[in-house]
Write a protein that holds these residues in place. Sequence first.
Motif, PDB file in Angstrom:
ATOM      1  N   LEU A  19     -13.890   3.236   6.433  1.00  0.00           N
ATOM      2  CA  LEU A  19     -12.241   3.545   6.255  1.00  0.00           C
ATOM      3  C   LEU A  19     -12.407   2.104   5.208  1.00  0.00           C
ATOM      4  CD1 LEU A  19     -10.492   4.904   8.619  1.00  0.00           C
ATOM      5  CD2 LEU A  19     -11.492   6.433   6.644  1.00  0.00           C
ATOM      6  N   THR A  20     -11.661   1.642   4.615  1.00  0.00           N
ATOM      7  CA  THR A  20     -11.110  -0.014   4.427  1.00  0.00           C
ATOM      8  C   THR A  20      -9.830   0.010   5.615  1.00  0.00           C
ATOM      9  OG1 THR A  20     -11.457   0.797   2.450  1.00  0.00           O
ATOM     10  CG2 THR A  20     -10.288  -1.088   2.441  1.00  0.00           C
ATOM     11  N   VAL A  21     -10.208  -0.974   5.723  1.00  0.00           N
ATOM     12  CA  VAL A  21      -9.068  -1.708   7.337  1.00  0.00           C
ATOM     13  C   VAL A  21      -8.049  -2.602   6.837  1.00  0.00           C
ATOM     14  CG1 VAL A  21      -8.227  -2.312   9.181  1.00  0.00           C
ATOM     15  CG2 VAL A  21     -10.282  -0.320   8.979  1.00  0.00           C
ATOM     16  N   GLY A  22      -6.812  -2.529   6.249  1.00  0.00           N
ATOM     17  CA  GLY A  22      -6.124  -3.399   5.505  1.00  0.00           C
ATOM     18  C   GLY A  22      -4.951  -4.377   6.686  1.00  0.00           C
ATOM     19  N   ARG A  63     -15.342  -5.481  11.508  1.00  0.00           N
ATOM     20  CA  ARG A  63     -16.433  -5.836  10.736  1.00  0.00           C
ATOM     21  C   ARG A  63     -17.628  -5.369  11.892  1.00  0.00           C
ATOM     22  NH1 ARG A  63     -15.142 -11.743   8.113  1.00  0.00           N
ATOM     23  NH2 ARG A  63     -14.425 -10.815   6.758  1.00  0.00           N
ATOM     24  N   GLY A  64     -17.188  -5.909  13.254  1.00  0.00           N
ATOM     25  CA  GLY A  64     -18.856  -4.871  13.981  1.00  0.00           C
ATOM     26  C   GLY A  64     -18.534  -3.603  13.841  1.00  0.00           C
ATOM     27  N   PHE A  65     -17.530  -2.733  13.912  1.00  0.00           N
ATOM     28  CA  PHE A  65     -17.639  -1.249  13.358  1.00  0.00           C
ATOM     29  C   PHE A  65     -18.254  -1.032  11.926  1.00  0.00           C
ATOM     30  CE2 PHE A  65     -15.174  -1.489  16.659  1.00  0.00           C
ATOM     31  CZ  PHE A  65     -14.807  -0.101  18.103  1.00  0.00           C
ATOM     32  N   GLY A  66     -18.080  -1.759  11.443  1.00  0.00           N
ATOM     33  CA  GLY A  66     -19.034  -1.685   9.722  1.00  0.00           C
ATOM     34  C   GLY A  66     -17.606  -1.434   8.811  1.00  0.00           C
ATOM     35  N   ALA A  67     -16.329  -1.283   9.260  1.00  0.00           N
ATOM     36  CA  ALA A  67     -15.300  -0.909   8.054  1.00  0.00           C
ATOM     37  C   ALA A  67     -14.981  -2.092   7.283  1.00  0.00           C
ATOM     38  CB  ALA A  67     -13.634  -0.719   8.976  1.00  0.00           C
ATOM     39  N   LYS A  68     -14.750  -2.044   5.919  1.00  0.00           N
ATOM     40  CA  LYS A  68     -14.656  -2.936   4.783  1.00  0.00           C
ATOM     41  C   LYS A  68     -13.014  -3.629   5.233  1.00  0.00           C
ATOM     42  CE  LYS A  68     -13.405  -3.439   0.373  1.00  0.00           C
ATOM     43  NZ  LYS A  68     -13.254  -2.671  -1.374  1.00  0.00           N
ATOM     44  N   VAL A  69     -13.125  -4.233   5.285  1.00  0.00           N
ATOM     45  CA  VAL A  69     -11.863  -5.394   5.666  1.00  0.00           C
ATOM     46  C   VAL A  69     -10.962  -6.102   4.677  1.00  0.00           C
ATOM     47  CG1 VAL A  69     -10.701  -6.862   7.004  1.00  0.00           C
ATOM     48  CG2 VAL A  69     -12.702  -5.365   8.521  1.00  0.00           C
ATOM     49  N   ILE A  70      -9.672  -5.797   4.386  1.00  0.00           N
ATOM     50  CA  ILE A  70      -9.021  -6.593   3.020  1.00  0.00           C
ATOM     51  C   ILE A  70      -7.629  -7.024   4.926  1.00  0.00           C
ATOM     52  CG2 ILE A  70      -9.609  -5.626   1.253  1.00  0.00           C
ATOM     53  CD1 ILE A  70      -6.607  -3.789   1.502  1.00  0.00           C
ATOM     54  N   ALA A  71      -7.315  -8.112   3.591  1.00  0.00           N
ATOM     55  CA  ALA A  71      -6.195  -8.567   3.858  1.00  0.00           C
ATOM     56  C   ALA A  71      -5.239  -9.684   3.771  1.00  0.00           C
ATOM     57  CB  ALA A  71      -6.624  -9.806   5.648  1.00  0.00           C
ATOM     58  N   TYR A  72      -3.171  -9.451   3.943  1.00  0.00           N
ATOM     59  CA  TYR A  72      -2.979 -10.564   3.352  1.00  0.00           C
ATOM     60  C   TYR A  72      -2.586 -11.519   4.243  1.00  0.00           C
ATOM     61  CZ  TYR A  72       0.982 -11.358   0.998  1.00  0.00           C
ATOM     62  OH  TYR A  72       2.064 -12.332  -0.100  1.00  0.00           O
ATOM     63  N   ASP A  73      -2.216 -12.686   4.205  1.00  0.00           N
ATOM     64  CA  ASP A  73      -0.829 -13.524   4.651  1.00  0.00           C
ATOM     65  C   ASP A  73      -0.520 -14.444   3.755  1.00  0.00           C
ATOM     66  OD1 ASP A  73      -0.445 -15.558   7.112  1.00  0.00           O
ATOM     67  OD2 ASP A  73      -1.274 -14.810   7.902  1.00  0.00           O
ATOM     68  N   VAL A  74       0.549 -15.280   4.055  1.00  0.00           N
ATOM     69  CA  VAL A  74       1.167 -15.687   2.747  1.00  0.00           C
ATOM     70  C   VAL A  74       1.286 -16.863   3.169  1.00  0.00           C
ATOM     71  CG1 VAL A  74       3.861 -17.068   2.842  1.00  0.00           C
ATOM     72  CG2 VAL A  74       3.761 -14.278   3.443  1.00  0.00           C
ATOM     73  N   ASP A 125       1.870  -5.168  -1.693  1.00  0.00           N
ATOM     74  CA  ASP A 125       1.162  -3.331  -2.913  1.00  0.00           C
ATOM     75  C   ASP A 125      -0.233  -3.080  -2.994  1.00  0.00           C
ATOM     76  OD1 ASP A 125       4.525  -2.962  -2.335  1.00  0.00           O
ATOM     77  OD2 ASP A 125       4.099  -3.786  -4.573  1.00  0.00           O
ATOM     78  N   GLU A 126      -0.969  -5.003  -3.266  1.00  0.00           N
ATOM     79  CA  GLU A 126      -2.536  -4.472  -3.834  1.00  0.00           C
ATOM     80  C   GLU A 126      -2.853  -3.644  -2.524  1.00  0.00           C
ATOM     81  OE1 GLU A 126      -5.508  -7.154  -5.107  1.00  0.00           O
ATOM     82  OE2 GLU A 126      -4.026  -8.135  -5.165  1.00  0.00           O
ATOM     83  N   LEU A 127      -2.523  -4.743  -0.385  1.00  0.00           N
ATOM     84  CA  LEU A 127      -3.148  -3.975   0.318  1.00  0.00           C
ATOM     85  C   LEU A 127      -3.016  -2.704   0.260  1.00  0.00           C
ATOM     86  CD1 LEU A 127      -4.034  -6.218   3.541  1.00  0.00           C
ATOM     87  CD2 LEU A 127      -1.916  -3.698   4.139  1.00  0.00           C
ATOM     88  N   PHE A 128      -1.468  -1.882   0.698  1.00  0.00           N
ATOM     89  CA  PHE A 128      -0.705  -0.591   0.676  1.00  0.00           C
ATOM     90  C   PHE A 128      -1.943   0.270  -0.229  1.00  0.00           C
ATOM     91  CE2 PHE A 128       3.473  -2.596   1.654  1.00  0.00           C
ATOM     92  CZ  PHE A 128       2.690  -2.994   2.371  1.00  0.00           C
ATOM     93  N   GLU A 129      -1.877  -0.504  -1.588  1.00  0.00           N
ATOM     94  CA  GLU A 129      -2.339   0.528  -2.654  1.00  0.00           C
ATOM     95  C   GLU A 129      -3.855   0.718  -2.235  1.00  0.00           C
ATOM     96  OE1 GLU A 129      -1.835  -1.245  -6.401  1.00  0.00           O
ATOM     97  OE2 GLU A 129       0.076  -0.707  -5.714  1.00  0.00           O
ATOM     98  N   GLN A 130      -4.742   0.321  -1.292  1.00  0.00           N
ATOM     99  CA  GLN A 130      -5.641  -0.059  -1.091  1.00  0.00           C
ATOM    100  C   GLN A 130      -6.880   0.103   0.322  1.00  0.00           C
ATOM    101  OE1 GLN A 130      -8.726  -3.101  -2.234  1.00  0.00           O
ATOM    102  NE2 GLN A 130      -7.421  -3.502  -3.827  1.00  0.00           N
ATOM    103  N   ALA A 131      -5.862   0.269   1.267  1.00  0.00           N
ATOM    104  CA  ALA A 131      -5.982   0.233   2.758  1.00  0.00           C
ATOM    105  C   ALA A 131      -5.970   2.230   2.962  1.00  0.00           C
ATOM    106  CB  ALA A 131      -5.254  -0.986   3.411  1.00  0.00           C
ATOM    107  N   ASP A 132      -6.613   2.383   3.869  1.00  0.00           N
ATOM    108  CA  ASP A 132      -7.153   3.343   4.611  1.00  0.00           C
ATOM    109  C   ASP A 132      -5.806   3.341   5.510  1.00  0.00           C
ATOM    110  OD1 ASP A 132      -8.325   4.830   2.517  1.00  0.00           O
ATOM    111  OD2 ASP A 132      -9.984   3.285   3.595  1.00  0.00           O
TER     112      ASP A 132
END
Length: 329
Positions: A145-148, A164-175, A192-199
């Motif tokens: 899964l991709t975790v946002g 990351r220890g579980f092997g998930a793909k991680v994306i992030a957003y922060d002001v 919006d970009e995070l919402f569109e990509q994340a599982d």
Amino acid sequence: MKFIAFNVREDELKYFEAWKKKNGVQVDVVKEALSTESLSKVAGYDGVLALQTGTFPKEMFAKLNEKGVTVFSIRNVGVDNLDLDEAKKNAIKVTNVPAYSPNAIAEFSVTQLLQLLRNTTVFRRKVAEHDFRWAPYVGKELRSLTVGVVGTGRIGRAAIDIYRGFGAKVIAYDVYPNPALKEEGIYVSSYDELFEQADVITLHMPATPEDHHLINAETISKMKKGVYIVNTARGSLINTADLVTALKNGHVAGAALDTYENESPLFNHDLRNQDLKDSTFSELLKLDNALVTPHVAFYTETAVKNMVYIALNSAKAVCETGTADTLVV
């Protein structure tokens, strides 16, 4: 130097006693929360310590000033329920506990997500009913899964390490992006970009007026069908009624909520054998794909000790030097 602490739980008492013994400072503790009535107890004290997720009395800082109190120390992070302008106006220094145990909350958020992914709530119910069939509740593996991650402060960064220890793909957003994470290229440019990509969308951010009901019908519509949502941050980030609708129609596959927008009259209260007056919350509790806990992500021995010690040390530092590392205003 004398302090009074409000809303003190049984599990905090031994840490208050140990700190008092070590520092030789009088600290009186009371079980009741800070209210208009209990404010009368602050007279004669230099500092007040508090911990409550609900509202504080409107006149609190004026009363503290009137009674000679100089410092108000909260045993938690969030200051969204405090009128900091009133604190400054009344010359009350406010401190918080910016990091009592980031790992406690990060670990809990991942634990709850894993339960959603493997349908443990459903299987617990089925086993209790002696229904031992598997289908159709096939699980998902986190590594696929991709975790946002929304919010990359101390807690968000701890969560990223675990995912990351579980092997998930991680994306992030922060002001306010973390420079080291920015170099790694994990940030997306917008919610919006995070919402569109994340599982999976996991919230680790403070509550601000701008982010009230960040998760709502409109933003949910931008998410993948079958998304999972985890909130161990602040209840006001989610429009619960909209989330319930999405959980029912399957757009959101599951939600783990350790905080709720109207939690104050519910969480940390014994309401057994009572009808809940909150219809939205009652509806949420009926759902197999919702996992609700009463704001306990922080609740470990390490965190409780740190919350008490840091709050007391901060109050003591302000009284002795006029400032503290944890000063908010």
